[in-house]
Design an enzyme around this catalytic site. Sequence first.
Site, PDB file in Angstrom:
ATOM      1  NE  ARG A   1      -2.732   0.490   3.455  1.00  0.00           N
ATOM      2  CZ  ARG A   1      -1.960   0.738   4.528  1.00  0.00           C
ATOM      3  NH1 ARG A   1      -1.253   1.842   4.598  1.00  0.00           N
ATOM      4  NH2 ARG A   1      -1.898  -0.128   5.516  1.00  0.00           N
TER       5      ARG A   1
ATOM      6  CE1 TYR B   1     -18.281  11.176 -14.863  1.00  0.00           C
ATOM      7  CE2 TYR B   1     -16.904  11.249 -12.914  1.00  0.00           C
ATOM      8  CZ  TYR B   1     -17.809  10.592 -13.717  1.00  0.00           C
ATOM      9  OH  TYR B   1     -18.255   9.343 -13.361  1.00  0.00           O
TER      10      TYR B   1
ATOM     11  CG  ASP C   1     -10.139  15.971 -14.882  1.00  0.00           C
ATOM     12  OD1 ASP C   1      -9.512  15.351 -15.763  1.00  0.00           O
ATOM     13  OD2 ASP C   1     -11.085  15.481 -14.241  1.00  0.00           O
TER      14      ASP C   1
ATOM     15  CE  LYS D   1     -13.538   7.726 -18.143  1.00  0.00           C
ATOM     16  NZ  LYS D   1     -13.290   7.819 -16.752  1.00  0.00           N
TER      17      LYS D   1
HETATM   18  O1  P1T Z   1     -14.110   7.074 -13.322  1.00  0.00           O
HETATM   19  P1  P1T Z   1     -12.875   7.575 -12.664  1.00  0.00           P
HETATM   20  O2  P1T Z   1     -11.626   6.881 -13.089  1.00  0.00           O
HETATM   21  O3  P1T Z   1     -13.009   7.659 -11.160  1.00  0.00           O
HETATM   22  O4  P1T Z   1     -12.653   9.095 -13.179  1.00  0.00           O
HETATM   23  C1  P1T Z   1     -13.541  10.132 -12.915  1.00  0.00           C
HETATM   24  C2  P1T Z   1     -13.414  11.195 -13.971  1.00  0.00           C
HETATM   25  C3  P1T Z   1     -12.636  12.305 -13.707  1.00  0.00           C
HETATM   26  N1  P1T Z   1     -12.481  13.293 -14.615  1.00  0.00           N
HETATM   27  C4  P1T Z   1     -13.075  13.238 -15.813  1.00  0.00           C
HETATM   28  C5  P1T Z   1     -12.898  14.353 -16.788  1.00  0.00           C
HETATM   29  C6  P1T Z   1     -13.870  12.140 -16.163  1.00  0.00           C
HETATM   30  O5  P1T Z   1     -14.440  12.109 -17.370  1.00  0.00           O
HETATM   31  C7  P1T Z   1     -14.054  11.089 -15.215  1.00  0.00           C
HETATM   32  C8  P1T Z   1     -14.899   9.904 -15.500  1.00  0.00           C
HETATM   33  N2  P1T Z   1     -15.781  10.099 -16.576  1.00  0.00           N
HETATM   34  C9  P1T Z   1     -16.637   9.173 -17.098  1.00  0.00           C
HETATM   35  C10 P1T Z   1     -16.781   7.941 -16.596  1.00  0.00           C
HETATM   36  C11 P1T Z   1     -17.410   9.621 -18.271  1.00  0.00           C
HETATM   37  O6  P1T Z   1     -17.983   8.790 -18.995  1.00  0.00           O
HETATM   38  O7  P1T Z   1     -17.438  10.843 -18.503  1.00  0.00           O
END
Ligand code: P1T
Length: 378
Positions: free
Chosen positions: A46, A98, A170, A195
Amino acid sequence: MRFETRAIHAGQEPDPLTGAVVPPVHFSTTFAQDAVGEHKGYEYARSGNPTRSALETCLAALEGAAHGLAFSSGLAASDCLLRQLTAGDHVLLSDDAYGGTYRLVAKVLAPTGITFSTVDLTDLKAVRQAWQDTTRLVWIETPTNPTLRIVDIAAIAEEAHRRGALCVVDNTFATPYLQQPIALGADVVVHSSTKYLGGHSDVVGGFLALNDDELSERLGFLQNAAGAVPGPLDCYLVLRGVKTLAVRMDRQCANAMEIAEYLDTHAAVSQVMYPGLATHPGHALADHQMWGFGGMVSFITAGGEPAALKVAASTRLFTLAESLGAVESLIEHPARMTHASVEGSPLAVDPGLIRLSVGIENISDLLEDLEAALATVA
Ligand code: P1T
């Protein structure tokens, strides 16, 4: 080393023990010590693990940052960063972000006494008006999710620093291949590596990149103390994904541009949002701040929500699914899917809006698929 070279080599020397070109994935949760406190840099997984270290080194190098911290999801990374705030602090959040980021701020942080405002970060005058004496952090997404607006990172960073606040970007939609927020003045870069960085819809992960030693120390403490760390196989999948980020992104940008131009002339579409179009209000800024316009395209159907739902359900190649940034093309309806958590808030999205994550398939197949789906509402 240039970007593409760093993506393949940073943090990934051949294994000194065996010569393995792909660094081994270390599954061990614990590491032997020669004497109490005498170890080779790792004690317990961890707190740190060699596969995670390789990923952190690689992604920090791609963002041009001194420090990198990997997390079990994008929201876990955001949560770690936002927990630096305390009751009474104020956050300025993009009014197009988001939905999960908004939910984290509005439903998890706000009840602890942290305050926030949402503002159109493309409007500097509005940003100045929304600023409060207690504003400690401004949270940028650019391009924004889901309407693909472009925010001037350098201008907002300058405003933040003048007022003693942190500027966070972001960078999930652009990736460091198309945009380098730290070079533009941002303090911290956030990623959902689920992503484009992972790129194959098979791993959930998050990342923070920054230069400040002291803040990095505090974030590293919380990464370990709260424990939202990624497993070694997840780290390996992201590391493998980023090796092809540049070539995937080139194809995704090219495909997205053709799709945006096609949609722009279609009678069943009332508005196309793609920063690569000369008519997009953020086109000139995107051209200046980014090296490409990205693989995301949003559009509003002329027939409103019923048409949007019909189109979203009618494509065959574009899979109807949340998430984005992978090799396969996806279609989704933000108002009822990714952004359902912002319903009734200032971030509510047009119910006629459709978001496309354009993949690397052959462009003719993608255009034919959209043509057939749009014909159902023409
Ligand atoms: O899903 P996660 O890995 O926790 O990430 C969150 C997140 C943060 N920032 C942006 C710009 C994002 O698009 C996302 C997650 N977005 C999607 C799942 C979506 O379909 O837009």
